[in-house]
Design an enzyme around this catalytic site. Structure first.
Site, PDB file in Angstrom:
ATOM      1  N   SER A 571      31.138  18.017  38.839  1.00  0.00           N
ATOM      2  CA  SER A 571      30.085  17.303  38.125  1.00  0.00           C
ATOM      3  C   SER A 571      29.487  18.217  37.060  1.00  0.00           C
ATOM      4  O   SER A 571      30.206  18.646  36.169  1.00  0.00           O
ATOM      5  CB  SER A 571      29.042  16.792  39.118  1.00  0.00           C
ATOM      6  OG  SER A 571      28.231  15.810  38.537  1.00  0.00           O
ATOM      7  N   ASP A 657      33.789   6.232  39.144  1.00  0.00           N
ATOM      8  CA  ASP A 657      32.625   7.103  39.101  1.00  0.00           C
ATOM      9  C   ASP A 657      31.621   6.581  38.081  1.00  0.00           C
ATOM     10  O   ASP A 657      31.964   6.366  36.911  1.00  0.00           O
ATOM     11  CB  ASP A 657      33.064   8.524  38.717  1.00  0.00           C
ATOM     12  CG  ASP A 657      31.965   9.556  38.903  1.00  0.00           C
ATOM     13  OD1 ASP A 657      30.786   9.177  39.033  1.00  0.00           O
ATOM     14  OD2 ASP A 657      32.299  10.756  38.911  1.00  0.00           O
ATOM     15  N   HIS A 693      32.023   8.935  42.633  1.00  0.00           N
ATOM     16  CA  HIS A 693      31.669  10.286  42.232  1.00  0.00           C
ATOM     17  C   HIS A 693      32.061  11.309  43.295  1.00  0.00           C
ATOM     18  O   HIS A 693      32.359  12.456  42.979  1.00  0.00           O
ATOM     19  CB  HIS A 693      30.165  10.364  41.961  1.00  0.00           C
ATOM     20  CG  HIS A 693      29.747  11.614  41.260  1.00  0.00           C
ATOM     21  ND1 HIS A 693      30.200  11.953  40.000  1.00  0.00           N
ATOM     22  CD2 HIS A 693      28.901  12.620  41.631  1.00  0.00           C
ATOM     23  CE1 HIS A 693      29.653  13.100  39.623  1.00  0.00           C
ATOM     24  NE2 HIS A 693      28.869  13.531  40.598  1.00  0.00           N
TER      25      HIS A 693
END
Length: 723
Positions: A571, A657, A693
């Site tokens: 991320s 995501d 995610h």
């Protein structure tokens, strides 16, 4: 060039801001409905599978190692809600937990009533009920993620949310626990975190807008066909809205927030028709949290705030009466005053204690004081604050404690303890008797001995003189007179701290002689609020240089092979990976970037994309500020790829995501291939087509994903080792 390499079409588009023209050849990959895009992504998966096929035996070996160390029929420590103990079981061969309960004692001593039943694998307790078998529910789904799961205080109703795509939008269900039947009533496309009102007549939930920002809180009357009541709408696109039930169950706490300031409103549950009461206006630019509390029959607030208190302080305040902030501020009494070396992170209430979590010397600790001391504070009006104590019994050099649960119905504080080498332990702490009771230690099969491993702190000098904390983990018997490969992890954003935690999977690296290091770089919260602020907005590059400086420090140790260093981050940590790979590609053998935020500037420049407007408080607003635009362009990975030799790179992402769109790593890999020198290993893209995610769903799926990444890393760290 490999003839099987997927060919990426180049379709030039221009991005123009502040007079700067950036030509982007791969923006067309954003069209997720395009069959051409879908075909390309599938081709990338096929290519990655082919060129890494030789790693499959090692992946399977690591997967089996993980599986062999995990008790597959594991369970949780029961948590008391009302007159029931709730817990989960896992079943060998099944991906998801099974939620269960048994009745609790309602008579006896405090210890008797609040000692959870001893749950054993594959042994059903007397009177045990299965509330939700997630495996049955998910049997025909490609993806399953459980959202909020909450039984009512009476034990008669259950609500739970299910995300079946990875989009983090949930269908909320209701189950009658007296009959075992699902109600016909349900809600679709709501955000996570829904919860029941204390009387279980209603559900409070949030909706997200097109940019994935939670913006509205509503109340649904269970079983009713009437329109749900809108409780509050946050119209500021830079603020995220969340709600919670106050711990005394008297109010809804509506919190609008960014990473820099907050605005809290209180809505009394017995007066929902009245407007919510504002505590502190966002114009004050204060970050704070609020908890109502009644003392001597009068209403007060506990407020954790950062006004002239960078690391926060905790105060006792009267219920706001509409006065100016300056006047309101004069009536605050410090409960835990500000300290430059202690960062207050949160607080909670039990039946008779105030519990505060605070970070000191990178470590989160738990502090307690009796609630009746608040009455004494009101009487004395002392500015010195209250005396707090800590549970005794935690002795490792670096560890993590966190408060798992508290309740105003219970005197117990449930505490989680773990470290890099200690499997997770769960304690129940009885403050009155200062009794710390171990309820469970996560079992590690195969004869795991914590003494076989060591973890310790080192400090790396940054180029500007700051000292960067590092966590170093390796086998205790590792010969430190010879060189070993290094796996370095980092994040460094949003004031998120990379706290110590035990990982069964990590043992597969350590047992092969790999040294595991975590760089606690600026932008994280390990050293307080200032550490975070030194790694955001126009100081963001400190995050990247800290990581590189940590590498340099470690590579100079005699026990690290500077030619065998693999780095990993996900991320915002994926942004770190991309930036570091551009800035110092020669220092690394391989890079693993998971759901990486590598096209950061393009994303932040589009306020209609998920979360973009919310991110301005973290990165700055490049739309309005040319300096921010130029600064972000100077480090955004996609814009700064160079025609030099890069390490082996894999970007791992998920099609669904909603936080970091798949298009970012897809574009990044395509441009890397176009730009880097011919002797660079072909950058790879691995995309989970049914994940979110966090990747795919289910524990076996996650273990396989970890095994994939570790096999990729070990192939480069130990190229001569048997697969």
């Amino acid at each position: 060039m490999d003839k099987n390499l997927p060919q990426t079409a180049k379709v030039e588009s221009e991005r123009i801001f502040h007079g700067d023209v950036f030509v982007d050849s791969y923006e067309w990959l954003r069209d997720r409905e395009s069959e051409e895009v879908l075909s390309y992504l599938r081709a990338e998966n096929d290519y990655t599978a082919r060129v890494t096929a030789d790693q499959e035996p090692l992946r399977e070996t690591i997967f089996q190692e993980i599986k062999s160390r995990v008790l597959e029929t594991d369970l949780s420590v029961p948590t008391r809600v009302g007159d029931w103990w709730y817990f989960t079981r896992t079943i060998e061969g099944e991906q998801y937990p099974v939620y269960c309960r048994v009745a609790a004692l309602t008579e006896g001593s405090v210890e008797e009533r609040f000692t959870p039943p001893q749950v054993e694998p594959e042994q059903t307790l007397s009177g045990e009920e299965v509330l939700l078998d997630c495996n049955d529910f998910a049997r025909d789904l490609d993806f399953f993620s459980l959202g909020s799961f909450q039984p009512s205080l009476s034990g008669e109703l259950l609500t739970f949310g299910v995300d079946d795509s990875g989009s983090e939008r949930y269908r909320q269900y209701f189950k009658d626990l007296t009959t075992g039947e699902l109600l016909d009533d349900h809600l679709d496309n709501i955000f996570s975190g829904a919860y029941l009102t204390p009387d279980a007549a209603g559900l409070v939930y949030s909706l997200v807008d097109d940019s994935w920002r939670p913006y509205e809180v509503r109340l649904h009357t269970i079983g009713s066909t009437e329109a749900d009541r809108v409780l509050f709408t946050e119209k500021d696109p830079a603020l995220w809205l969340e709600s919670s039930l106050s711990e005394d169950r008297s109010h809804l706490v509506l919190t609008s927030y960014s990473s820099e300031y907050t605005e809290v409103r209180l809505l009394a549950l017995d007066a929902l028709e009245e407007p919510a009461r504002l505590v502190i206006d966002k114009k004050q630019r204060i970050q704070y949290g609020v908890e109502p509390i009644t003392i001597g029959g009068e209403s007060y607030l506990l407020i954790q705030h950062d006004h002239e208190a960078l690391n926060s302080e905790l105060v006792l305040a009267p219920y706001p009466a509409g006065e100016s902030f300056e006047d309101y501020r004069t009536r605050w009494l410090p409960v835990m005053p500000h300290r430059s070396d202690v960062r207050i992170e949160g607080f909670a209430l039990t039946a008779d204690h105030l519990v505060v979590t605070a970070r000191q010397d990178t470590t989160v600790k738990v502090f307690l004081t009796e609630l009746n001391q608040l009455s004494s504070l009101l009487a004395s009006e002392s500015a010195a604050g209250l005396d707090f104590s800590e549970p005794a019994g935690f002795f490792e050099e670096i560890y993590t404690t966190s408060v798992m649960s508290t309740s105003i119905d219970s005197p117990v504080v449930r505490i989680l303890y773990t470290s890099w080498v200690t499997p997770t332990q769960i304690f129940d702490y009885f403050p009155r008797s200062e009794s710390l009771n171990l309820r469970r230690e996560t079992p590690v099969l195969g004869g795991y001995n914590p003494g076989d491993y060591t973890a310790y702190r080192m400090w790396a000098p940054a180029r500007d003189g700051e000292m960067i904390p590092l966590s170093i983990i390796h086998r205790a018997d590792l010969d430190l007179e010879t060189e070993h490969p290094l796996f370095q992890h980092g994040y460094g954003s949003y004031e998120v701290s990379m706290d110590p935690y035990f990982s069964v999977a990590r043992l597969s690296l350590l047992d092969r002689g790999v040294i595991y290091a975590v760089a606690h770089i600026r932008g994280g919260g390990e050293l307080g609020r200032d550490w975070y602020q030194q790694g955001k907005k126009l100081k963001k590059i400190n995050t990247f240089t800290d990581f590189i400086d940590s590498t340099d420090f470690l590579s100079q140790r005699r026990w690290v092979d500077a030619n065998r260093i693999v780095i990993e981050g996900g991320s915002a940590g994926g942004l770190l990976m991309g930036a570091v790979a551009n800035m110092a590609p020669e220092k690394y053998r391989a890079v693993i970037a998971e759901v990486p935020f590598v096209d950061a500037l393009t994303t932040i420049l589009d306020p209609d994309l998920p979360l973009s407007a919310l991110e301005w408080e973290e990165w700055g607003n490049p739309i309005e500020d040319q300096q921010v635009y130029q600064y972000m362009k100077s480090y955004s990975p996609y814009e700064n790829i160079r025609p030099v030799t890069y390490p082996a790179i894999v970007a791992i992402t998920s099609f669904n995501d909603t936080r970091v769109l798949y298009v970012e790593p897809a574009k990044w890999i395509a441009k890397l291939r176009e730009t880097v020198t011919a002797d660079t290993p072909v950058p790879l893209l691995k995309i989970e087509m049914d994940g979110g995610h966090g990747g795919g769903s289910g524990r076996y799926t996650r273990w396989k994903e970890t095994a994939w990444s570790y096999a990729f890393a070990l192939t480069h760290l130990l190229p001569d080792a048997p697969k």
